[in-house]
Design an enzyme around this catalytic site. Structure first.
Site, mmCIF file in Angstrom:
data_model
loop_
_atom_site.group_PDB
_atom_site.id
_atom_site.type_symbol
_atom_site.label_atom_id
_atom_site.label_comp_id
_atom_site.label_asym_id
_atom_site.label_seq_id
_atom_site.Cartn_x
_atom_site.Cartn_y
_atom_site.Cartn_z
ATOM 1 N N ASP A 342 -26.891 0.555 3.224
ATOM 2 C CA ASP A 342 -27.417 -0.796 3.045
ATOM 3 C C ASP A 342 -27.078 -1.666 4.251
ATOM 4 O O ASP A 342 -25.941 -1.636 4.746
ATOM 5 C CB ASP A 342 -26.812 -1.396 1.768
ATOM 6 C CG ASP A 342 -27.254 -2.821 1.514
ATOM 7 O OD1 ASP A 342 -28.445 -3.031 1.249
ATOM 8 O OD2 ASP A 342 -26.392 -3.720 1.594
ATOM 9 N N GLU A 378 -30.818 1.570 6.369
ATOM 10 C CA GLU A 378 -31.651 0.380 6.203
ATOM 11 C C GLU A 378 -31.435 -0.407 7.494
ATOM 12 O O GLU A 378 -30.400 -1.055 7.663
ATOM 13 C CB GLU A 378 -31.227 -0.442 4.993
ATOM 14 C CG GLU A 378 -32.117 -1.652 4.802
ATOM 15 C CD GLU A 378 -31.617 -2.595 3.705
ATOM 16 O OE1 GLU A 378 -32.458 -3.190 3.019
ATOM 17 O OE2 GLU A 378 -30.384 -2.734 3.546
#
Length: 711
Positions: A342, A378
């Site tokens: 993330d 990401e």
């Protein structure tokens, strides 16, 4: 109680069958107490007197799995110097393998008083805190082996443990929303029938429900609020949180592996649940604030490139050690097969700028364990220069946000999208070719947990997040969505038919693109969140997956699900859709040593003419055909053999009017229609129309047709 010196490594609580070794790092604390917690609310404190390189440690004979514990750090509380030790606060072990209980939010878990933030708060937090748990590391893995699915054979399914299983009719009620529910045969059967080879789980590291959300009657449903990087989230366990969550998670991994499905974890190593300078003191802040967090020039405050209040200090050797130890633990002890990081751009921020060669990536590159699993970035964060799609090191794959945006733009009819769409469809060579990566570096997706579901992408122009309690001000406002003429629910048959076509268009485009496709859970049967594009706090039926009868074992049939399965099967059976090298637009040598007259790829206008430079830039152009030559696959098979496949012609009509497409001459005499998104079922099967070179096919407005020619 006997207290032996113990060892400084491994960090955390390590049970060996006779007792437990405890070790914790803190350079800031003057002394640290290990607190053994008892069920009557009392605690036994043991000072960790042995110190090696700022790691305090002790071995306690007779301490068994299930024992709850925490730490108290005695030292300076001087926020103006970045120091926040406070022995009144019970602290979680950063290396805890399991965490028990929940936080009872109140002033006691904060290091300051609400009415006087500059004044130290000495209220005991222990009665209101979660606790770390000693776990038994032993587990019968049997003959478990990692599937090790190659990227070109991978189909990823992004899912939420609770959201996926909470409403599944075949899962026993007591197992819904849990790791046991995830491992239920009905859930696994659905994944295998869909062609899924890897399930990417939204955060299962122990996370915290934010104080603000709890006060609003909401929850941190998504889980991007980690407090324990080694501990499976305890609320997803069906039968206890004193280590049972570890066993249940391992059992789920073992069951998924038996079905050939890899387990990828969405991990949040960029920040913690302790928030900014007004956040609670739960673990890292109280142990060694300045070693774990990036502080500003005024050490009272935290640098925030995540939008959550803090960022971990990626140049700290102790933070890097924590992350690498965590990653290795999940691979070696929990048997997971990869990670999706993330806000991974934050991990690259060694100082202020995003540094592609930061220490973290160096450590991953040389690590003999972590470097061998799937690593997905990401590739953005909210800091300056944080959008880094295409800029991660060669070992990494990336969520391709440009793919998402371009595919959405094409099908909603945005002008001048053909050139970029062609690049995204063929693996985004403009992003990945220069650094030696291949099409498989691109994780393609149209939707994910963050944003509209696929159904809502074609049913809403605007976000509808009123249920989140922020007056619809949260969530992305520019969604590249189109409601097909009516906002939200409608009975208009024409609008519903158009939405159905658009759903099929997106699914077919995704699964027939070069790269690695990722499906968001429930999109295969048009899950809706009723226009909420930021359901992070909606732990309710709004965000849970509602299973159609066919998917849940009933007698009905969901046509979109059947279509998705059929397109996934088409991809699986034909390597021309799963190229491991980029197209090069040249003829290739055939097995006989002769050269084919046809290139490996060719682009055509609807009139069947080869696309020219000016055709790509026409603002009104929203239609194109692409020829994929199954006889011109340049990469060899696993034993060096030549790969041959059928050839395909993909015809895209993203315009608002029906168009006639001419089948190009010289690229095959006879073709068969195998996919037509203008049909409700989408898949004609063996009854698909036969067409010859030079003939015209009428494509409905906003539809996709695929023709197949045998090798």
């Amino acid at each position: 109680m006997q207290v032996w010196p113990g060892t400084a490594y491994p960090l955390g609580a390590t049970y060996d069958g006779a007792g437990t070794n405890f070790a914790v790092f803190s350079e800031a604390a003057d002394r640290i107490e290990l607190c053994l917690l008892h069920d009557d609310g009392s605690e036994t404190a043991v000072e960790l007197r042995e110190t090696d390189a700022f790691v305090r440690h002790a071995y306690l004979p007779g301490i068994m799995p299930g024992q709850r514990y925490g730490f108290r750090a005695h030292g300076a509380y001087a926020p103006e110097r970045g120091q926040r030790c406070n022995s009144a606060k019970l602290l979680l072990d950063p290396y805890a393998r399991a965490i028990s209980g929940r936080i009872d939010w109140g002033e006691a878990v904060y290091g300051y008083h609400f009415d006087a933030p500059e004044r130290r708060n000495d209220l005991d937090s222990a009665p209101h805190m979660m606790s770390s748990v000693v776990v038994n590391p032993y587990f019968d893995w049997g003959d478990d082996r990692p599937p090790r699915t190659e990227y070109h054979q991978t189909v990823i399914y992004e899912a939420h443990v609770k959201g996926l299983t909470m409403l599944h009719p075949a899962v026993p009620e007591e197992d819904r929303g849990t790791y046991a529910g995830l491992a239920h045969p009905a859930v696994i059967e659905h994944l295998t029938e869909l062609g899924v080879t890897a399930i990417e789980l939204m955060p299962v590291h122990q996370f915290v429900n934010d104080h603000r959300l709890v006060d609003m009657g909401l929850n941190n449903y998504w889980g991007y609020n980690t407090i324990g990087f080694f501990a499976p989230h305890n609320a997803y366990a069906s039968w206890g949180d004193r280590g049972q969550q570890v066993l249940e998670f391992k059992s789920a991994v073992r069951a998924l592996h038996e079905a050939g499905i890899e387990v990828i974890l969405d991990v949040v190593y960029n920040h913690t649940a302790e928030g900014n300078h007004l956040g609670p003191t739960l673990s890292f802040r109280g142990l060694d604030n300045a070693s774990y967090y990036r502080l500003t020039d005024d050490p009272r405050y935290y640098m925030d490139t995540t939008g959550t209040g803090n960022s971990l200090l990626m140049r700290s050797p102790h933070v890097l050690q924590l992350i690498m130890d965590s990653l290795r633990y999940w691979v070696t002890e929990m048997h997971v097969d990869g990670f999706r990081f993330d806000l991974a751009a934050t991990l690259a921020r060694q100082f202020h700028e995003v540094d592609r060669l930061s220490s973290f990536f160096d450590l991953v590159q040389q690590d003999p364990v972590v470097s061998q699993v799937k690593l997905i970035a990401e590739p953005w964060d909210v800091g300056e220069g944080g959008y880094q799609v295409g800029n991660f090191p060669p070992l990494w794959t990336e969520w391709n946000g440009k793919y998402r945006d371009t595919v959405r733009d094409l099908w909603r009819g945005e002008p001048q999208t053909l050139a970029e769409f062609a690049s995204r469809l063929t693996g985004s060579s403009d992003l990945y070719q220069d650094d030696g990566r291949r099409p498989l570096a691109s994780i393609n997706f149209v939707t994910c947990h963050d944003g509209f579901t696929l159904h809502d992408l074609v049913a809403y122009n605007e976000k509808h997040n009123e249920a989140n309690g922020e007056d619809n001000n949260d969530g992305e406002s520019h969604n590249r969505s189109w409601n097909c003429g009516v906002e939200g629910d409608t009975d208009d048959p024409d609008v519903l038919a158009l939405r159905g076509r658009q759903l099929r268009n997106f699914i077919a485009t995704l699964l027939l693109s070069q790269g690695v496709p990722m499906i968001s859970h429930g999109d295969e049967f048009a899950r809706t969140q009723r226009g909420n594009n930021n359901a992070y706090c909606q732990d309710s039926e709004l965000a849970w997956v509602h299973w159609p009868e066919e998917a849940g074992g009933g007698a009905g049939e969901d046509t979109l699900l059947a279509f998705t399965r059929a397109v996934a099967r088409l991809r699986r059976e034909h390597p021309v859709f799963r190229r491991r090298r980029f197209f090069h637009g040249r003829p290739v040598e055939e097995g006989t040593g002769a050269h084919s007259e046809l290139t490996d790829i060719a682009w055509f206008t609807p009139a069947g003419e080869v696309m020219r430079e000016r055709d790509w830039d026409r603002s009104h152009a929203r239609a194109i055909s692409v020829f994929l030559n199954g006889n011109a696959i340049s990469e060899p098979g696993p034993r060096g053999e030549r790969i041959q496949d059928d050839s395909f012609l993909l015809m895209f009509n993203a315009s608002p009017e029906p168009l006639d497409f001419e089948v190009p001459v010289n690229h095959g005499r006879q073709w068969q229609v195998v996919l037509d998104t203008s049909r409700e079922d989408g898949v004609p099967g063996e009854d698909g129309p036969k067409v010859r070179a030079g003939e015209r096919i009428r494509l409905a407005d906003r539809s996709l047709t695929v023709l197949q020619r045998p090798a």
